[in-house]
Design a protein around this motif. Sequence first.
Motif, mmCIF file in Angstrom:
data_model
loop_
_atom_site.group_PDB
_atom_site.id
_atom_site.type_symbol
_atom_site.label_atom_id
_atom_site.label_comp_id
_atom_site.label_asym_id
_atom_site.label_seq_id
_atom_site.Cartn_x
_atom_site.Cartn_y
_atom_site.Cartn_z
ATOM 1 N N PRO A 12 0.827 -1.218 0.000
ATOM 2 C CA PRO A 12 0.000 0.000 0.000
ATOM 3 C C PRO A 12 0.857 1.262 0.000
ATOM 4 C CG PRO A 12 0.073 -0.940 2.199
ATOM 5 C CD PRO A 12 0.805 -1.908 1.303
ATOM 6 N N THR A 13 0.289 2.293 -0.543
ATOM 7 C CA THR A 13 0.937 3.599 -0.526
ATOM 8 C C THR A 13 0.564 4.303 0.779
ATOM 9 O OG1 THR A 13 0.855 3.759 -2.938
ATOM 10 C CG2 THR A 13 1.163 5.812 -1.694
ATOM 11 N N HIS A 21 -16.427 18.535 12.891
ATOM 12 C CA HIS A 21 -15.487 17.524 12.423
ATOM 13 C C HIS A 21 -15.081 17.788 10.979
ATOM 14 C CE1 HIS A 21 -16.571 15.214 15.994
ATOM 15 N NE2 HIS A 21 -17.841 15.378 15.667
ATOM 16 N N ILE A 22 -13.831 17.468 10.694
ATOM 17 C CA ILE A 22 -13.321 17.429 9.323
ATOM 18 C C ILE A 22 -12.702 16.050 9.135
ATOM 19 C CG2 ILE A 22 -11.662 18.369 7.683
ATOM 20 C CD1 ILE A 22 -11.972 21.059 9.006
ATOM 21 N N THR A 23 -13.342 15.221 8.328
ATOM 22 C CA THR A 23 -12.915 13.838 8.131
ATOM 23 C C THR A 23 -12.354 13.686 6.725
ATOM 24 O OG1 THR A 23 -14.684 13.115 9.612
ATOM 25 C CG2 THR A 23 -13.602 11.425 8.279
ATOM 26 N N VAL A 24 -11.116 13.225 6.642
ATOM 27 C CA VAL A 24 -10.424 13.050 5.363
ATOM 28 C C VAL A 24 -10.356 11.560 5.054
ATOM 29 C CG1 VAL A 24 -8.306 13.464 4.088
ATOM 30 C CG2 VAL A 24 -9.083 15.129 5.766
ATOM 31 N N SER A 25 -10.748 11.196 3.833
ATOM 32 C CA SER A 25 -10.724 9.792 3.428
ATOM 33 C C SER A 25 -10.518 9.707 1.926
ATOM 34 C CB SER A 25 -12.031 9.096 3.824
ATOM 35 O OG SER A 25 -12.003 7.733 3.470
ATOM 36 N N SER A 26 -10.167 8.515 1.467
ATOM 37 C CA SER A 26 -10.008 8.272 0.034
ATOM 38 C C SER A 26 -11.345 7.881 -0.561
ATOM 39 C CB SER A 26 -8.980 7.171 -0.204
ATOM 40 O OG SER A 26 -8.927 6.831 -1.574
ATOM 41 N N MET A 27 -11.586 8.341 -1.759
ATOM 42 C CA MET A 27 -12.860 8.060 -2.391
ATOM 43 C C MET A 27 -12.885 6.685 -3.057
ATOM 44 S SD MET A 27 -14.881 10.395 -5.183
ATOM 45 C CE MET A 27 -14.969 11.755 -4.034
ATOM 46 N N ASN A 28 -11.766 6.215 -3.615
ATOM 47 C CA ASN A 28 -11.755 4.978 -4.395
ATOM 48 C C ASN A 28 -10.818 3.901 -3.849
ATOM 49 O OD1 ASN A 28 -13.525 5.946 -6.598
ATOM 50 N ND2 ASN A 28 -11.820 7.334 -7.021
ATOM 51 N N TYR A 29 -9.779 4.274 -3.135
ATOM 52 C CA TYR A 29 -8.777 3.307 -2.706
ATOM 53 C C TYR A 29 -9.075 2.827 -1.285
ATOM 54 C CZ TYR A 29 -6.064 4.938 -6.712
ATOM 55 O OH TYR A 29 -5.632 5.253 -7.984
ATOM 56 N N SER A 30 -9.106 1.509 -1.131
ATOM 57 C CA SER A 30 -9.325 0.933 0.194
ATOM 58 C C SER A 30 -8.036 0.983 1.007
ATOM 59 C CB SER A 30 -9.818 -0.507 0.057
ATOM 60 O OG SER A 30 -8.802 -1.318 -0.501
ATOM 61 N N ASP A 31 -8.134 0.490 2.259
ATOM 62 C CA ASP A 31 -6.956 0.518 3.112
ATOM 63 C C ASP A 31 -5.867 -0.458 2.659
ATOM 64 O OD1 ASP A 31 -8.394 -1.727 3.655
ATOM 65 O OD2 ASP A 31 -8.180 -1.598 5.834
ATOM 66 N N LYS A 32 -6.196 -1.350 1.722
ATOM 67 C CA LYS A 32 -5.179 -2.246 1.171
ATOM 68 C C LYS A 32 -4.318 -1.550 0.137
ATOM 69 C CE LYS A 32 -7.881 -6.459 1.920
ATOM 70 N NZ LYS A 32 -8.511 -7.645 1.287
ATOM 71 N N GLU A 33 -4.789 -0.419 -0.367
ATOM 72 C CA GLU A 33 -4.044 0.321 -1.386
ATOM 73 C C GLU A 33 -3.486 1.634 -0.858
ATOM 74 O OE1 GLU A 33 -6.052 -0.551 -5.562
ATOM 75 O OE2 GLU A 33 -7.549 0.004 -4.054
ATOM 76 N N THR A 63 -12.804 -1.758 3.333
ATOM 77 C CA THR A 63 -12.511 -0.893 4.469
ATOM 78 C C THR A 63 -11.661 0.278 4.005
ATOM 79 O OG1 THR A 63 -12.554 -2.810 5.938
ATOM 80 C CG2 THR A 63 -11.579 -0.808 6.801
ATOM 81 N N PHE A 64 -12.071 1.477 4.408
ATOM 82 C CA PHE A 64 -11.374 2.690 4.008
ATOM 83 C C PHE A 64 -10.833 3.387 5.253
ATOM 84 C CE2 PHE A 64 -14.382 1.733 0.719
ATOM 85 C CZ PHE A 64 -13.734 2.049 -0.463
ATOM 86 N N ASP A 65 -9.585 3.824 5.157
ATOM 87 C CA ASP A 65 -8.994 4.607 6.240
ATOM 88 C C ASP A 65 -9.536 6.036 6.200
ATOM 89 O OD1 ASP A 65 -7.546 2.554 7.239
ATOM 90 O OD2 ASP A 65 -5.635 3.148 6.343
ATOM 91 N N SER A 66 -9.693 6.618 7.370
ATOM 92 C CA SER A 66 -10.114 8.018 7.459
ATOM 93 C C SER A 66 -9.487 8.649 8.690
ATOM 94 C CB SER A 66 -11.647 8.134 7.526
ATOM 95 O OG SER A 66 -12.151 7.496 8.675
ATOM 96 N N ILE A 67 -9.154 9.913 8.566
ATOM 97 C CA ILE A 67 -8.591 10.685 9.675
ATOM 98 C C ILE A 67 -9.595 11.768 10.032
ATOM 99 C CG2 ILE A 67 -6.682 12.123 10.460
ATOM 100 C CD1 ILE A 67 -4.913 10.772 8.420
ATOM 101 N N LYS A 68 -10.019 11.759 11.298
ATOM 102 C CA LYS A 68 -11.015 12.725 11.767
ATOM 103 C C LYS A 68 -10.340 13.782 12.637
ATOM 104 C CE LYS A 68 -15.223 11.589 12.938
ATOM 105 N NZ LYS A 68 -16.400 11.044 13.647
#
Length: 441
Positions: free
Chosen positions: A54-55, A168-180, A224-229
Motif C-alpha cells: 500500500p501507498t 469535524h473534518i474527516t479526510v478519506s479516500s474516495m476509491n482506494y481501500s486501506d489495502k491500497e 474498508t477505508f482509512d479516514s482521519i477525523k
Amino acid sequence: MSSFPVCAICLLFLADLVFPKQVCSKQDVLEYLNLTRDNEIFTTCRPALDWRNPTIVYVDIYLYGILSMIEKSQIFVPLIWMSMSWNNERVSWDPKDFCGIKSVILPKEMLWKPDLYVLETAEKEDGPLNPYLFITHDGTVTMEDDHKIVSTCAMNVHKFPFDTQTCHITVSSMNYSDKEIKLVPASNSSKVTQVARESILTQGEWEFLNISVSLKNESYEDQTFDSIKYTISVRRMPLMHFINFQLPILFFLILDLASFFIPDRGDKLCFKVTVLLGISVLLLILNDILPSKSHRCPLIAVYVIVIFSFMLLSLLETVLVIYLINMNSELDTKGVQRPEDHNSDTDNWKRDRNGVEAPLESLVLNEIYSKEKMNDVQLLQLILEELQTIRQTHDPETLKAKPAQIYWLGIAKCINRVFFAVYLISVSLFLVFIFREWKAE
C-alpha cells in the motif's frame, strides 16, 4: 616558499581546462526520469512497483481561520492548510549526478495524486488551488493547499449564547481501500492544536479551544477505508449576544415590575401592553438565529418564553384589578344623594335656619310650627318633602351598597399586593435557575 601558491593556482587552472565544471538544470532531472505530461505511467497508476504494497499517505491539517458558523443552517466554514505526502517509487535520482539537485517542482498533472476528500463538505470549493507538487530525490511527493471548506456541523444550541460547539473534518479516500492507501496523521493532537493557536488569523465571535486527531476505519461494500477525523472545538464569546438580547429582555422585566407603582390604571395597562410588544419583537429576532430543529429546547428560548408568560400574567392581573375597581365605582354611583339636592330651602340637611344641628324629627316639627299660617295644602307638601328625605337616608339598598364598595375595593388591593409578591419571588427564582443552567458544564 613563495613559489608554492603560484604553482597551486596553476594546477587548479589546468584542472579546470582538463576537467570542465559540470553544468546542470532541473530539466535534466525531468529528462532523466522521463517525466512528461503524456507519460501515463506516472499519472494513471498508483506509484507502487508491487501492487500488494500500500501507498502510505501522511496527512496534516492546520486550522488558521474560522470564517463563520451558521446555526440556522448548521454550517461551519473554516480556513485550513492541508498537507499530504507520499512516496512515489518510480521517481528517484542521485543528487551527485545532477550537481547536487535534491528537489524539483512539477505541475500536478504530471504525477499521480491520492483522491482524498472531506466527508462533511456541503459545497464544492471554487477557489484557486496550488497547481504544483514538491518532489525530493528520494521519491517523496508533497502536495500542499489552503482550503475554504463549507462543511456541515451538528450544532448543539441548548446553551446559546454560552455554548461550545464541536465540528469535524474527516479526510478519506474516495476509491482506494486501506489495502491500497494507508492514511497516517503526520502530527498528533497537541501539535495540531499548538500550531492552530499560533497561526490562527480570524475567529469572529468564536474562541478556538483545541483539535483532536483520530484514525478510523469505515466499511463500505465489503471494503474498508482509512479516514482521519479532526475534531475542532470552539466556544462562543457571548458578550455581544448578552448585551444585545438578554440584557434588553431583563430591562423589560424590570420595567414590568416597576409598572405596579403606576397610580393611573389606564396608563398602567397601556404601559404593560407596550412592554409586551417589545418582547414580541425580540422573539422574532431569536427565531432568525436558532435552528428550526433541535434535540433539546434552547435555554434562551425558555428564558424568553417564561419571561413573556410572566409579563402576560401581569397584564391579565392588571385587567382583573381594573375590573374590580370599576365594579366599586359603579356601586358608588348608586349611593345616597344628599338632601340639599332636593331641598333648596335649607343650607344643610342637619341644620336649621339658625345653623344649629338638630335631629330630623325636630326639624320637621319646627318647620310645621313655623308654618302655622300656611294653608293645609302647603303644610302637607312640606311634610311629604321631609318624609321623602328621611326615606332616602334610610334606604336599605343604599345601606347594603356601602359594605359592598368596601368589599370589592379590598379584594382588588389584596390581589394586587399578593400577586406582586408572588411575581417578584417567582421571577427571582427563575433568573437564578436559568443563569445557573447556562453556566453549568
